[in-house]
Motif scaffolding. Sequence first.
Motif, short mmCIF file in Angstrom:
data_model
loop_
_atom_site.label_atom_id
_atom_site.label_comp_id
_atom_site.label_asym_id
_atom_site.label_seq_id
_atom_site.Cartn_x
_atom_site.Cartn_y
_atom_site.Cartn_z
N GLY A 67 -2.50 -0.58 -4.66
CA GLY A 67 -3.70 -0.50 -4.14
C GLY A 67 -3.88 -1.66 -3.33
O GLY A 67 -3.71 -2.79 -3.28
N TRP A 103 1.10 -1.32 -0.05
CA TRP A 103 -0.08 0.07 0.00
C TRP A 103 0.94 1.25 -0.07
O TRP A 103 0.80 2.06 -0.84
CB TRP A 103 -0.89 0.00 1.13
N ASP A 144 -3.61 -4.99 -7.43
CA ASP A 144 -5.42 -4.53 -7.01
C ASP A 144 -5.94 -5.20 -7.94
O ASP A 144 -7.13 -5.63 -7.76
CB ASP A 144 -5.26 -3.07 -6.92
N GLY A 154 -8.19 -3.84 -3.50
CA GLY A 154 -8.87 -4.91 -4.22
C GLY A 154 -8.41 -6.10 -3.34
O GLY A 154 -9.16 -6.91 -3.12
#
Length: 323
Positions: free
Chosen positions: A92, A87, A214, A95
């Motif tokens: 991301g 992160w 993600d 997801g």
Amino acid sequence: MSEQTAQGAAATQASAAEYRIEDLAHHSGATVRTIRAYQDRGLLPRPERRGRSNVYGDTHLARLRQIADLLDRGYTLASIKELLEAWDAGRGLGGVLGLVAEVDGPWTDEEADRISRADLDAAFGGKPDEDAIGEAIELGVLERIPGREDEFLVPSPQELAVAAELYEAGVPLSAISGHLRELRVQVEHIASRFLEFTTEHVFARYLEHRPPTDADAVEAAAMVRRLRPLAQQTVDAELARAMRLFATRHLQHHLSPEPPPMRDDEPRPVVLPSGTIRAVQRLVGAENAAAFITAAAEREVQTRTLDSLASNHPGSSEVTQMH
């Protein structure tokens, strides 16, 4: 300063909250000791140093809530660190959290219910049975509700209803709980095999990265939604086929003057004490218990066959004397 400007300044101040470590612990639900441990392990950013004080902000509070959520979902601290580092590196996490939520979501439309102690006793003969209730709690058929001694949570009302029907039909509670333990071993083995099968042939391509990207996590979550009902549908169809086959044979067995001989390749049920099943589960795990028991039985048969052949052979005594 205009009223609008004052409101904007107040909003900015409110959004940039600052906490001492004790305040952060209070708002997050974590202890001061836990927060410091997370800092030492690199899970939580270091606070801002102001003189002799450490100052934490909303980013620290949000991070603590993320960690708590992932821990509740069964992630280890090592796995959480990998996710949070991804992160922070710009990959991301939305997801991945969506995939986790999809897998952790309910796998049945059945909703939990509550039952009073009086109704529970009435459903099982009208007499309190503390041992039976203790075993039901151990099996997860019932769950205690904090502060309520006269009421239980029922995760699966259908399962409890089946037990009540079997009891009313004359099946002892000890036999019902023993059957449930045996059935659970078999079902957990089926679930494990289905997950291995789908992981190998479907989900492997989404899990090449650790953690997955993600986009891959979003696609994998959609695939989970598609495949979620397949295990239940397959088991339902196969159980219906097997019940039709074996119910017919059982009926023929009990209606015929002489029972038909069983085929050598026909599976035959074997009843084991619940204590034996629990011991095997502790030794090899619930998912491997059935295979372990089968292998142990086959090994014993082979050993006894070899011993029998050796003892019946004319030269067996000579061989024994030579050794």
